[in-house]
Enzyme design. Structure first.
Site, PDB file in Angstrom:
ATOM      1  N   SER A 166    -102.669  27.254 -74.016  1.00 23.73           N
ATOM      2  CA  SER A 166    -101.663  27.008 -74.941  1.00 23.73           C
ATOM      3  C   SER A 166    -101.414  25.651 -75.597  1.00 23.73           C
ATOM      4  CB  SER A 166    -100.110  27.427 -74.340  1.00 23.73           C
ATOM      5  OG  SER A 166     -99.192  27.467 -74.856  1.00 23.73           O
ATOM      6  N   THR A 167    -100.097  24.643 -75.666  1.00 33.18           N
ATOM      7  CA  THR A 167    -100.332  24.095 -76.793  1.00 33.18           C
ATOM      8  C   THR A 167    -101.164  22.683 -76.330  1.00 33.18           C
ATOM      9  OG1 THR A 167     -98.064  23.897 -76.216  1.00 33.18           O
ATOM     10  CG2 THR A 167     -98.807  21.968 -77.344  1.00 33.18           C
ATOM     11  N   MET A 287     -97.807  24.442 -72.320  1.00 35.07           N
ATOM     12  CA  MET A 287     -96.152  24.781 -71.492  1.00 35.07           C
ATOM     13  C   MET A 287     -95.784  25.756 -70.509  1.00 35.07           C
ATOM     14  SD  MET A 287     -93.550  23.268 -71.047  1.00 35.07           S
ATOM     15  CE  MET A 287     -93.490  22.047 -72.308  1.00 35.07           C
ATOM     16  N   ASP A 290     -97.759  30.526 -67.370  1.00 40.01           N
ATOM     17  CA  ASP A 290     -98.546  31.447 -67.551  1.00 40.01           C
ATOM     18  C   ASP A 290    -100.509  31.170 -67.216  1.00 40.01           C
ATOM     19  OD1 ASP A 290     -99.806  34.011 -68.444  1.00 40.01           O
ATOM     20  OD2 ASP A 290    -100.324  32.967 -70.713  1.00 40.01           O
TER      21      ASP A 290
END
Length: 353
Positions: A166-167, A287, A290
């Protein structure tokens, strides 16, 4: 950053109206805008003078554009940066260049100017700014990729690799795919939290920088060794069937899982259900949680599991949550992830011989 204190932000945009709108959105979310900038040069100066936790950065600005400002800030005063990106192919290309230069994440404009659709973006802007403000940008960029070596066994065993991120993830995923040897014969699935229209460009970038053949996944796609698929934005990527080294996928519009779609958990869990050859799951920077359930599923199915370490993750939520399950075999620094993946396949090969 002191998480008990208000997040401090600098807003950079050449439009006075947009600076005011974005500042109001952040202020109403409890984020303290300590300075605004009308161009990249002012943004660099504001960061130096105010030492903010995060910067929102437009791309097209006079005097110094957003890309050059990102590079200057990361060279002189490393600070987490969120780009405001046009929801177009050109906007996606510029966004990835900004990420290459050190920006952590971006907010995609759904169409036209932000001013026309700001109400629909308010929550996304605040959430992204809060997430990026916690990013660790002190470690520098991604190391130069060098292709790892591979054993004959890894070539024969038809391994599948699922990467969740993700991020801060795009550059990490690119580093991994650049470094993996084509002789390892991986079938690779990438789940990157990213809006639709950006995932196709992301797949193109991976294809250009990797020996693997990479494309955005379509419903019913089938891949074999040397192929990779990227989950398209706003669709879950489900491993549907697996037979003699050929893996087929389906796209799903089922509700978000862990508040995201695509979800790493969906892809990893489905892979664990149907892949009968060696399987490796990797969770890197991002973050939230998941990927944690997906790692548990892969471990339960007899696969190997890897998480990026907190020290080299821009945001360590996802890999840390994965490690907390107790189902991660290896925690590796960014530069060691490709080798860890190879080692996982070689250990699996040795176990099965």
């Amino acid at each position: 950053m002191d998480h008990t204190a208000s997040i401090r932000a600098v807003v950079a945009d050449d439009s006075h109206f947009m600076r005011s709108v974005i500042s109001d959105v952040l202020d109403e979310g409890g984020i303290d805008v300590v300075a605004t900038a009308a161009n990249g040069r002012e943004a660099v100066r504001a960061v130096r003078e105010h030492d903010p936790d995060v910067v929102t950065m437009d791309v097209e600005m006079p005097t110094m554009n957003g890309l050059d400002a990102v590079e200057r800030i990361m060279d002189e005063h490393p600070t987490p940066i969120v780009m405001l990106s046009a929801h177009t192919s050109e906007g996606a290309d510029v966004t990835f260049e900004a990420l290459d230069r050190g920006a952590v994440d971006f907010v995609a404009k759904p169409g036209g100017e932000v001013s026309a659709t700001i109400s629909s973006l308010e929550d996304s802007i605040r959430e992204t700014v809060r997430t990026v403000a916690s990013a660790d940008v002190s470690a520098g960029g991604v190391p130069q990729s060098t292709t790892t070596t591979t054993s004959r066994g890894a070539t024969l065993d038809r391994p599948t690799l699922v990467i969740g991120s993700s991020t801060g993830g795009p550059s990490v995923v690119e580093h991994i795919l650049e470094s993996l040897p084509i002789e390892a014969d991986f079938r690779i699935l990438v789940v990157q939290h990213m809006p639709k229209d950006f995932t196709a460009r992301f797949a193109d970038r991976l294809d250009a920088h990797s020996a693997y053949s990479v494309r955005e996944a379509s419903h019913g796609d089938t891949i074999g060794g040397g192929d990779a698929l990227v989950a398209p934005g706003d669709y879950h990527l489900v491993v549907d069937t697996y037979d003699r080294g050929r893996l087929s996928v389906a796209l799903s519009e089922e509700p978000p899982v862990n508040s995201v779609r695509p979800s790493v958990d969906v892809t990893m869990t489905s892979a664990a259900d149907v892949v009968t050859d060696p399987l490796v799951g990797v969770v890197v920077t991002g973050m939230g949680r998941d990927g944690a359930a997906g790692i548990e599923a892969i471990k339960a199915a007899g696969g190997r599991t890897i998480a990026q370490d907190a020290a080299t993750s821009a945001v360590d939520g996802m890999p840390t949550r994965a490690a907390e399950t107790g189902c991660v075999d290896t925690v590796a620094a960014l530069e060691d992830l490709p080798r860890a993946i190879q080692d996982a396949i070689e250990r699996e090969t040795a176990t099965n011989e």
